[in-house]
Design an enzyme around this catalytic site. Structure first.
Site, mmCIF file in Angstrom:
data_model
loop_
_atom_site.group_PDB
_atom_site.id
_atom_site.type_symbol
_atom_site.label_atom_id
_atom_site.label_comp_id
_atom_site.label_asym_id
_atom_site.label_seq_id
_atom_site.Cartn_x
_atom_site.Cartn_y
_atom_site.Cartn_z
ATOM 1 C CD GLU A 97 -38.685 -61.213 44.676
ATOM 2 O OE1 GLU A 97 -38.021 -60.281 45.166
ATOM 3 O OE2 GLU A 97 -39.058 -61.235 43.482
ATOM 4 C CD GLU A 117 -36.902 -55.167 39.884
ATOM 5 O OE1 GLU A 117 -37.849 -55.057 40.692
ATOM 6 O OE2 GLU A 117 -36.651 -56.230 39.274
ATOM 7 C CG HIS A 118 -36.187 -55.606 45.359
ATOM 8 N ND1 HIS A 118 -36.951 -56.077 46.399
ATOM 9 C CD2 HIS A 118 -36.479 -56.394 44.297
ATOM 10 C CE1 HIS A 118 -37.673 -57.106 45.999
ATOM 11 N NE2 HIS A 118 -37.396 -57.333 44.730
ATOM 12 C CG HIS A 175 -34.381 -59.430 41.670
ATOM 13 N ND1 HIS A 175 -34.380 -59.956 42.939
ATOM 14 C CD2 HIS A 175 -35.661 -59.073 41.410
ATOM 15 C CE1 HIS A 175 -35.610 -59.934 43.425
ATOM 16 N NE2 HIS A 175 -36.413 -59.398 42.520
#
Lengths: 445, 438
Positions: A149, A72-73, A69
């Protein structure tokens, strides 16, 4: 009598409509191994361009949870040819929007733009498939973002924390036990080396599926894909996608999470369950129908019994998602009515499941559910991007185009006996986790 | 695990004058006098129908907060000669869906049905609008669900910040409280209160209709007259305009959580204001437009203070606000507040650049057609246009209106709209170094 007759008519008509018009889907494979799926819908001059990598959180190395993840950012930072943030800025300047998401089995990036901008999207996506260029500053700043997040989506939400604990208990040896966002103590240590190593290992054309949907012609999409993605060489050192698997589950497990922020306690029950496999989807189809029969709509068995008849539940539901590379889970939730304890709610749930296994599936209910499935195929044609997502998800979880296309007919052919057989096999205490989410004061009382 | 903070999505459209040629709206008036907007599209055999009644939960009578919301929740719980379960079963047999929503200013009923079942769905829809049963057992069941949700809201930092803002800004006006009511008010509602809310909320004088899909104007006219002709002419009186009492400062709602949530803002701009388009573009640049906005750049991209920060214009029927939201660790909220105040002041004093304006226009005009992506979304957009008082040819002219806005106009509205000295932060959490002012 009349009602039955009308239902029969509806079924007959629906069956003919659903088979008469399908959304056209075309599949290609480029020489470098990139698979391409094109889903056509010419109602509006819009296209969605999605690339799905066959890598997700369950493919992370031990100790680096959250890296899939995190990467992905960071894919929205610079490449050797584009500066940080330029990707999204160019998409916006072309009137489009873009985003990305990560799950256990896949990582996907998408843009939605006017159909004549498809080539530009491919050019940029192909660029960041191999030319990502990160700075230390990018990595450190964005690590703060993913920690915020996690705070926002998980730590601020006791239901999310509870789900995390349930999953970690359900899977004893598989990567599905680790949250996609990552464990905080490991996220805090993720660095440039973790991210670039993961990128270099997993990102390449022969580990990706390109799904293009909207106002496009398959051959033209293929030509564009060959132009932009074609020159990227296949990764020759792509590791085989093997993961540690679950041992036999021999003992029921229980947990209680008491959090002062919980106002509405509930009981969650998960069972280890088989997933959809290529060429072998019947059992998964039976489980999908089982979830509908037990807790799908207002007329489902558990809702009917527990919300309407006994009124022990404020709400009750059943869940199953068969699109998973490895074994998945079948879930039940019961939110007790006022004055009903978690213990009583759990007992009510078990009682109704036992009764269901005795009495089997009501044929009329099964007919209604199958009818709704056929109708949903008609409604689905209004959301071609949804169809595209289904292909992306399927093809990164071990299924082929043919499996997706065979699925509706398989669902229609499942019998009540098959559903009960699947229920008997899966709804076993030994493979279950039962969780109570409650608050400290309610726990004491 | 979406990468992006999902913002209240900005309006939008593209290079594609061709795109919108596809959305051809017909305005029809039925023999019974009902006006409706229709987009005919026979490519998929179903229709999306959207009915909106202006007024919404703000029509709740004093002491009856939550009555309208509960009433809407009960429309699907039995109607005509079918109780809740029989009604649900019949809808399933017809593969139709009907959903209900209640907001501050509107009640909406959204239906989707297959062409082949249209004649059978119509009486079900008519029952739910005209003959809801409001059976006591259904009322008690749905009431318990609403109360459970309200109790959970009391432990949700987003809801706590929102409640503080609403009460602070609007006081006793219905906008000052949650349309779902309070545990006490909902517990006290009777069946008569629900019947009154039904009579006051659904009436001909506040109705707007949009339909998209496999239906001709003639068939739609017959359907609407059959469905709606028996509605009462008039409903409950609309509420008065709401005060907006926001002055600069900070309000902290104590809540034990590692990450604080802030809602911030002040008075906004009404939808019919001549400067609305300029304000709409300004908001896109401030915090409405994904990663390129000033706030996302400064707060997330440069400093990593948050997963997401966004702003939104809130032009309601009886008051307008300009708001934003952000969540960050308790130890970093004070810094975040300072950064936001700085950007607010900078934009008010120095405005935006020509480059920012150009980029915003390209995005806003280019992304507009992407909104028209399905029958139900188009039906909702069309009803929204009618409620706002836009003409039937608005879609074709909307991008010209965006493109016509000048830099001077945006910067003039920045000076008028942005009031750094009035910016108030409503924060739920335990933000270090911040406490409630005055």
């Amino acid at each position: 009598m009349l009602r039955r007759f009308l239902t029969f008519l509806a079924c007959a008509a629906l069956a003919s409509i659903a088979s008469a018009e399908e959304t056209p889907v075309t599949h290609f494979t480029l020489d470098n191994g990139l698979e391409l799926v094109v889903v056509e819908d010419h109602r509006a001059p819009v296209v969605q361009h999605m690339i799905w990598y066959r890598v997700g959180a369950a493919d992370e190395p031990p100790g680096a949870s959250g890296v899939a993840h995190f990467l992905e950012h960071l894919m929205f930072k610079g490449t050797e040819n584009m500066e940080a943030g330029e990707f999204s800025r160019v998409v916006a300047e072309n009137g489009g929007r873009d985003n990305a998401f990560t799950s256990y089995d896949y990582t996907a990036y998408f843009q939605r733009v006017a159909a004549d901008r498809l080539g530009l999207m491919m050019q940029m996506e192909a660029d960041r498939m191999r030319n990502l260029a990160l700075t230390e500053d990018d990595v450190l700043t964005e690590r703060d973002v993913i920690l915020e997040e996690r705070s926002q989506r998980t730590d601020s939400n006791p239901r999310a924390l509870f789900g995390e604990q349930m999953n970690a208990t359900m899977f004893m040896n598989h990567g599905y036990s680790v949250p996609v966002i990552g464990w905080r103590h490991e996220m805090e240590t993720l660095d440039m080396e973790d991210v670039t190593s993961f990128y270099r290992t997993h990102y390449g054309p022969n580990n990706a599926v390109l799904v293009v949907s909207g106002d496009v012609v398959p051959d033209e999409v293929l030509a564009l894909a060959q132009e932009y993605y074609g020159p990227i060489p296949a990764k020759t050192d792509l590791p085989e996608r093997t993961r540690t698997q679950e041992p036999p589950h021999l003992a029921p497990r229980r947990l209680t999470l008491a959090d002062p922020r919980v106002s509405q306690p509930y009981v969650s029950r998960s069972y280890l369950a088989p997933e959809r496999n290529s060429g072998d989807q019947r059992e998964a189809a039976a489980l999908e129908l089982l979830a509908e029969v037990l807790g799908g709509g207002v007329t489902s068995v558990l809702r009917d019994r527990l919300q309407f008849e006994t009124q022990e539940a404020l709400w009750v539901g059943a869940f199953y998602n068969g699109m998973s590379l490895d074994q998945t889970s079948f879930g039940l939730v019961i939110v007790p009515a006022q004055g009903v304890s978690l213990e009583e709610a759990e007992a009510a749930l078990d009682r109704e499941i036992a009764t269901f296994l005795e009495t089997g599936v009501d044929p009329e209910q099964l007919d209604r559910i199958k009818l709704l499935y056929r109708a949903s195929q008609i409604y689905a044609r209004d959301d071609v991007d949804g169809i595209a997502r289904r292909y992306g998800q399927a093809m990164t979880t071990g299924l082929a185009v043919e499996d997706v296309q065979a699925w509706p007919d398989i669902v229609q052919s499942i019998t009540g006996e098959e559903i009960v057989a699947a229920a008997r096999k899966v709804l076993r205490a030994d493979t279950s986790v039962t969780g109570w989410l409650t608050s400290p004061d309610q726990e004491e009382s | 695990m979406l990468r992006r903070f999902v913002a209240a999505i900005a309006l939008i459209w593209s290079s594609a004058s061709l795109a919108l040629a596809e959305v051809e709206i017909q305005e029809i008036t039925t023999p019974g006098g009902i006006t409706a907007w229709l987009v005919e599209d026979h490519s998929i055999p179903f229709t999306a129908l959207e009915l909106v009644f202006r007024g919404g939960t703000s029509l709740d009578q004093p002491g009856k907060r939550g009555a309208t919301n509960l009433m809407m929740g009960l429309l699907e719980e039995g109607a005509g000669d079918r109780d809740a379960r029989a009604y649900a079963r019949r809808l399933e047999e017809l593969a139709a869906s009907i959903s209900y929503d209640a907001s501050d200013d509107e009640l909406s009923i959204s239906a989707q049905f297959l062409t082949e079942n249209r004649d059978e769905v119509l009486p079900l829809l008519a029952d739910t609008i005209h003959r809801p049963r409001f059976d006591q057992d259904a009322l008690d069941r749905v009431r318990a669900q609403v109360i459970s949700g309200l109790q959970s809201d009391q432990n949700d930092p987003n809801e706590l910040a929102s409640a503080a803002l609403s009460l602070g800004a609007h006081g006793d006006h219905p906008y000052g409280s949650d349309g779902s009511g309070t545990v006490d008010s909902v517990s006290a509602l009777t069946r008569d209160d629900i019947i009154a809310a039904h009579q006051g909320g659904l009436a001909m004088d506040r109705l707007y209709v949009g339909a998209v899909g496999d239906i001709t104007p003639e068939d739609l006219a017959v359907l609407l007259d059959t469905l709606l002709a028996d509605l009462p002419e008039t409903g409950a009186l609309m509420p008065d305009d709401a005060p907006v009492n926001i002055s600069g400062g900070v309000t902290v709602v104590d809540f034990d959580t590692p990450q604080s949530v802030a809602l911030f803002g002040h008075e906004g701009i009404m939808r019919d204001d001549p400067d609305f388009f300029a304000a709409f573009i300004l908001n896109h640049i401030m915090g409405g437009g994904g990663f390129s906005s000033r706030l996302m750049q400064e707060v997330r991209e440069k400093r990593g203070l948050t997963y997401g920060i966004n702003t939104f214009l809130v032009p309601k029927d009886h008051a307008a606000l300009y708001l934003g939201s952000v969540a960050t660790g308790n130890d970093r909220m004070a810094e975040t507040v300072e950064v936001v105040r700085g950007i607010w002041t900078d934009l008010a004093e120095n405005g935006v650049t020509q480059e920012e304006l150009n980029a915003a226009k390209t995005y806003l005009t280019g992304a507009y057609p992407l909104r028209f992506d399905g029958n139900a979304p188009i039906a909702r957009i069309m009803v929204g246009m009618q409620v706002t008082g836009l003409p039937v040819d608005y879609i074709a002219t909307r991008n010209d209106k965006i493109n016509a806005v000048t830099l001077d106009e945006v910067n003039a509205v920045a000076r008028r709209l942005l009031q750094p000295e009035k910016l108030h932060f409503y924060i739920a959490g335990r933000p270090e170094g911040l406490e409630t002012t005055n």
